[in-house]
Enzyme design. Structure first.
Site, PDB file in Angstrom:
ATOM      1  N   VAL A  97       0.872  -1.173   0.000  1.00 14.13           N
ATOM      2  CA  VAL A  97       0.000   0.000   0.000  1.00 14.13           C
ATOM      3  C   VAL A  97       0.909   1.224   0.000  1.00 14.13           C
ATOM      4  O   VAL A  97       1.953   1.220   0.651  1.00 14.13           O
ATOM      5  CB  VAL A  97      -0.904   0.018   1.252  1.00 14.13           C
ATOM      6  N   CYS A  98       0.509   2.244  -0.761  1.00 13.31           N
ATOM      7  CA  CYS A  98       1.205   3.535  -0.707  1.00 13.31           C
ATOM      8  C   CYS A  98       2.680   3.331  -1.082  1.00 13.31           C
ATOM      9  O   CYS A  98       2.986   2.559  -1.984  1.00 13.31           O
ATOM     10  CB  CYS A  98       1.002   4.120   0.697  1.00 13.31           C
ATOM     11  N   THR A  99       3.596   3.991  -0.395  1.00 10.02           N
ATOM     12  CA  THR A  99       5.010   3.872  -0.750  1.00 10.02           C
ATOM     13  C   THR A  99       5.608   2.521  -0.358  1.00 10.02           C
ATOM     14  O   THR A  99       6.807   2.309  -0.559  1.00 10.02           O
ATOM     15  CB  THR A  99       5.838   4.997  -0.094  1.00 10.02           C
ATOM     16  N   GLY A 100       4.801   1.616   0.147  1.00 10.49           N
ATOM     17  CA  GLY A 100       5.264   0.242   0.319  1.00 10.49           C
ATOM     18  C   GLY A 100       5.753  -0.346  -0.992  1.00 10.49           C
ATOM     19  O   GLY A 100       6.665  -1.189  -1.006  1.00 10.49           O
ATOM     20  N   ALA A 147      -2.577   2.546  -4.252  1.00 12.63           N
ATOM     21  CA  ALA A 147      -2.217   3.960  -4.199  1.00 12.63           C
ATOM     22  C   ALA A 147      -2.089   4.373  -2.720  1.00 12.63           C
ATOM     23  O   ALA A 147      -1.923   3.528  -1.837  1.00 12.63           O
ATOM     24  CB  ALA A 147      -3.258   4.779  -4.952  1.00 12.63           C
TER      25      ALA A 147
END
Lengths: 209, 209
Positions: A97-100, A147
């Site tokens: 998720v996200c910048t993962g 995102a």
């Protein structure tokens, strides 16, 4: 089915909890929070700690690996990157998720893959050979990337649907009463007021790599 | 501005994290997780612990009190109910998500108020003199109550808007990229498949009161 949710210093809480609250409702799921050391791990607000039940060495073959993002992702943590490569070798699904997704990228796992990330971090994905998309949830083979932050809920439900079928995913959605009614329509850079977007873009996301 | 988020045994994680990830972005916010004892508090999946930084006695005058719900709300915890009454006496906003409103009700704080809760728990609100609504976020004076679990994100953004203005709330929404795209349209009982709704209704929510 073991679901391992990675925690690391300065992760974003909702990035981890969105997938957690949905995926942990999979039939037969055993969910475990995992970090370099077992014990409390502080989030990127430096306010809230979630407790990792196990250390990395204790979780070697999860079926699903979930990597939350961070407002300050550290892409140089070799212990985390080594673990991601190791568990990805046998995982059924590798999820971020996200910048993962930048962590997955730094581990070399997104080469030639389409991937999502926080809208402010999209420019970083090509460094890892990944194709950045502006989509909310991207499935590319066993890699599922979302995102920014709240996208983890949509991602979790979509993955529950793939694994356990539509009816089960709908039951999970109803259980968490996920019938979103944002009071504003500013959740993506093409919808938010231009000055709000510009404010974020001026500083970008501090990526340590 | 101090924001106190209550934790208690068997709370629902996303109920607490939705408001946390939005309200903690208020200008000048100092957010604190609080529980009967400081330390780890286990959620209603018995899987994840969040760490309470302070015990109830250490947080006496928060500006905003946030009460998450639980899949098994215990409405007989007098220490928690006493604390809720005490902090409500001086709070600017008293907030709940999901069955957290039943705790506010059991503390006697919702008499004559309109309130929201998880769709499966709406029938319990009138016991406390509250008027149950099927709305997602309800403002009634300083009392702000949300529907089930994920409604805490909508609630958090709405409250940020009231306190800090629309532009700030829009910035928070963009930061958490809250542009929801549920893969199904089953997030409320009037939208989910009838058999899925019936399955939940057969058992209802186990409320201990």
């Amino acid at each position: 089915m073991q679901i391992a949710i990675l925690l690391y210093d300065e992760f974003t809480a909702l990035d981890a909890i969105g997938p957690y609250q949905t995926l942990s409702a999979l039939p037969g799921a055993e969910t475990v929070f995992v970090a370099e050391q077992a014990g409390p791990v502080l989030d990127d607000n430096r306010v809230l700690s979630l407790v990792a039940a196990k250390c990395l060495d204790e979780v070697r073959r999860p079926d699903i690996v979930v990597v939350p993002g961070s407002g300050h992702p550290n892409l140089r943590n070799q212990a985390v990157l080594d673990w991601l490569r190791a568990v990805d070798a046998t995982s059924t699904w590798t999820v971020s998720v996200c910048t993962g997704s930048l962590l997955l990228g730094a581990a070399g796992l997104l080469e030639g893959r389409r991937a999502a990330t926080h809208w402010l971090a999209l420019e970083h994905l090509p460094r890892f050979g990944a194709e950045a998309t502006g989509e909310r949830v991207v499935f590319d083979g066993k890699y599922v990337t979302g995102a920014g932050v709240s996208a983890g809920i949509d991602l979790g439900l979509a993955l529950v649907g793939r694994i356990a079928g539509d009816a089960h995913a709908q039951a999970v959605q109803l259980m968490i009463e996920y019938d979103p009614r944002p009071p504003y329509d500013a959740g993506s850079p093409d919808k938010a007021p231009a000055d709000v977007v510009a404010g974020f873009r001026r500083n970008g996301l501090p990526v340590d790599a």
